[in-house]
Every structure is written in C-alpha cells, then in structure tokens.
Write a protein that holds these residues in place. Structure first.
Motif, PDB file in Angstrom:
ATOM      1  N   ILE A 190      -1.527   0.559 -13.566  1.00  0.00           N
ATOM      2  CA  ILE A 190      -0.535   1.648 -13.615  1.00  0.00           C
ATOM      3  C   ILE A 190       0.437   1.576 -12.427  1.00  0.00           C
ATOM      4  N   ARG A 191       0.028   0.918 -11.347  1.00  0.00           N
ATOM      5  CA  ARG A 191       0.845   0.837 -10.131  1.00  0.00           C
ATOM      6  C   ARG A 191       1.942  -0.243 -10.212  1.00  0.00           C
ATOM      7  N   LYS A 192       1.894  -1.079 -11.238  1.00  0.00           N
ATOM      8  CA  LYS A 192       2.813  -2.224 -11.307  1.00  0.00           C
ATOM      9  C   LYS A 192       4.295  -1.836 -11.356  1.00  0.00           C
ATOM     10  N   GLU A 251       4.996 -12.092   4.343  1.00  0.00           N
ATOM     11  CA  GLU A 251       5.463 -11.861   2.977  1.00  0.00           C
ATOM     12  C   GLU A 251       4.486 -12.413   1.943  1.00  0.00           C
ATOM     13  N   ALA A 252       3.779 -13.499   2.281  1.00  0.00           N
ATOM     14  CA  ALA A 252       2.745 -14.032   1.399  1.00  0.00           C
ATOM     15  C   ALA A 252       1.586 -13.034   1.285  1.00  0.00           C
ATOM     16  N   VAL A 253       1.219 -12.425   2.420  1.00  0.00           N
ATOM     17  CA  VAL A 253       0.153 -11.416   2.436  1.00  0.00           C
ATOM     18  C   VAL A 253       0.572 -10.211   1.586  1.00  0.00           C
ATOM     19  N   ARG A 254       1.829  -9.776   1.740  1.00  0.00           N
ATOM     20  CA  ARG A 254       2.332  -8.628   0.961  1.00  0.00           C
ATOM     21  C   ARG A 254       2.223  -8.880  -0.536  1.00  0.00           C
ATOM     22  N   LEU A 255       2.638 -10.070  -0.990  1.00  0.00           N
ATOM     23  CA  LEU A 255       2.574 -10.403  -2.414  1.00  0.00           C
ATOM     24  C   LEU A 255       1.124 -10.429  -2.898  1.00  0.00           C
ATOM     25  N   GLY A 256       0.252 -11.037  -2.109  1.00  0.00           N
ATOM     26  CA  GLY A 256      -1.160 -11.110  -2.495  1.00  0.00           C
ATOM     27  C   GLY A 256      -1.805  -9.740  -2.616  1.00  0.00           C
ATOM     28  N   ILE A 257      -1.502  -8.850  -1.671  1.00  0.00           N
ATOM     29  CA  ILE A 257      -2.051  -7.487  -1.705  1.00  0.00           C
ATOM     30  C   ILE A 257      -1.517  -6.747  -2.937  1.00  0.00           C
ATOM     31  N   ALA A 258      -0.225  -6.897  -3.220  1.00  0.00           N
ATOM     32  CA  ALA A 258       0.375  -6.242  -4.390  1.00  0.00           C
ATOM     33  C   ALA A 258      -0.298  -6.717  -5.680  1.00  0.00           C
ATOM     34  N   LYS A 259      -0.530  -8.031  -5.791  1.00  0.00           N
ATOM     35  CA  LYS A 259      -1.187  -8.577  -6.977  1.00  0.00           C
ATOM     36  C   LYS A 259      -2.613  -8.038  -7.121  1.00  0.00           C
ATOM     37  N   ALA A 260      -3.301  -7.876  -5.986  1.00  0.00           N
ATOM     38  CA  ALA A 260      -4.675  -7.356  -6.009  1.00  0.00           C
ATOM     39  C   ALA A 260      -4.697  -5.891  -6.438  1.00  0.00           C
ATOM     40  N   ILE A 261      -3.738  -5.095  -5.936  1.00  0.00           N
ATOM     41  CA  ILE A 261      -3.661  -3.676  -6.311  1.00  0.00           C
ATOM     42  C   ILE A 261      -3.428  -3.547  -7.818  1.00  0.00           C
ATOM     43  N   VAL A 262      -2.519  -4.362  -8.353  1.00  0.00           N
ATOM     44  CA  VAL A 262      -2.206  -4.316  -9.784  1.00  0.00           C
ATOM     45  C   VAL A 262      -3.412  -4.762 -10.620  1.00  0.00           C
ATOM     46  N   GLU A 263      -4.159  -5.737 -10.110  1.00  0.00           N
ATOM     47  CA  GLU A 263      -5.346  -6.204 -10.832  1.00  0.00           C
ATOM     48  C   GLU A 263      -6.376  -5.082 -10.970  1.00  0.00           C
ATOM     49  N   LEU A 264      -6.499  -4.249  -9.934  1.00  0.00           N
ATOM     50  CA  LEU A 264      -7.451  -3.141  -9.968  1.00  0.00           C
ATOM     51  C   LEU A 264      -6.896  -1.926 -10.705  1.00  0.00           C
ATOM     52  N   PHE A 299       0.836  -1.208   0.000  1.00  0.00           N
ATOM     53  CA  PHE A 299       0.000   0.000   0.000  1.00  0.00           C
ATOM     54  C   PHE A 299       0.870   1.258   0.000  1.00  0.00           C
ATOM     55  N   ILE A 300       1.943   1.242   0.794  1.00  0.00           N
ATOM     56  CA  ILE A 300       2.828   2.408   0.918  1.00  0.00           C
ATOM     57  C   ILE A 300       3.510   2.699  -0.417  1.00  0.00           C
ATOM     58  N   VAL A 301       4.070   1.662  -1.045  1.00  0.00           N
ATOM     59  CA  VAL A 301       4.785   1.837  -2.315  1.00  0.00           C
ATOM     60  C   VAL A 301       3.829   2.275  -3.424  1.00  0.00           C
ATOM     61  N   ALA A 302       2.630   1.692  -3.466  1.00  0.00           N
ATOM     62  CA  ALA A 302       1.647   2.015  -4.509  1.00  0.00           C
ATOM     63  C   ALA A 302       0.904   3.320  -4.208  1.00  0.00           C
TER      64      ALA A 302
END
Length: 128
Positions: free
Chosen positions: A91-93, A75-88, A50-53
């Motif tokens: 541009i944040r990738k 770290e699994a939670v972090r990856l999952g959240i990052a993938k969800a942000i990118v799916e929505l 969330f912070i980086v995006a």
C-alpha cells in the motif's frame, strides 16, 4: 514478525538491505548510519524512504554496502529500503513512487573513448 531482504543500486554502489521489525536502528557495514554517513544530507537520503512511507522507527535495518562513493551508497541504501518497505506493505508504493524513490537511477559514468582525453573531451587542437 516481518523480515525481508532486498538490494538497491546507484552508479557502482550496491546495497544489500535486511529489514525487520524493531525500533528504527540503521546499521551500515557494522556502524551506526550516523557514523557511516556523517553529513545531514546523506542521513536524510538514507531516512527518506521511512519518512515518505510514514513508518519511521518501526523497522531495524542492517545494510551491507560496497562500491561507489558516499552519495551513491546513500542513494543505493534508500532504494533498497524503499523496496523492502513495499515488499512488506504494498500500500506504501504509490507515495514512494510519487517522490521518485522507487525508481532505479540508471545514469552511469560514460566510458572513455579511444583518441579522446575523456568520454567526450578531445585533445587540444593544433592547427600546425
């Protein structure tokens, strides 16, 4: 209303992420993330995507996580959240990718071999 679900993995930990618009609540296995991950470094890992995006406080997250230890789970939670942000918001990738958050860390524990004490450690050598 944007809703998505993704998964993240690290070592033997698997996290299922359900992300929706909200005010920044993160629930992990029915508990607040600050209760489930009590130390600040683990809380930072969970919030890092969330912070980086730059989308802190815009989404509510419900997480089911199982397996592994607390660090692997965070770290699994972090990856999952990052993938969800990118799916929505694709541009944040690039910003997430630059920090290495989008990459699944493939390192796993090496298996124990026969005739060895552990994966690489040998039994004590006896000359006679």
């Amino acid at each position: 209303m944007s809703v998505t679900n993704t998964s993240g993995r690290r070592k033997t930990a698997v996290a299922r992420i359900y992300l929706k618009d909200g005010n920044g609540t993160i629930t992990v296995n029915g508990k607040d993330h600050k209760e489930y991950f009590p130390t600040l470094p683990l809380q930072y890992i969970v919030n890092q995507a969330f912070i980086v995006a730059e989308v802190t406080g815009q989404f509510d997250v419900k997480v089911n996580v199982a397996g592994g230890g607390v660090k692997g789970q965070a770290e699994a939670v972090r990856l999952g959240i990052a993938k969800a942000i990118v799916e929505l918001d694709p541009i944040r990738k690039p910003s997430l990718r630059a920090k290495g958050i989008m990459t699944r860390d493939s390192r796993m524990v090496e298996r124990k071999k026969p005739g060895r004490a552990k994966a690489r450690k040998k039994f004590q050598f006896s000359k006679r």
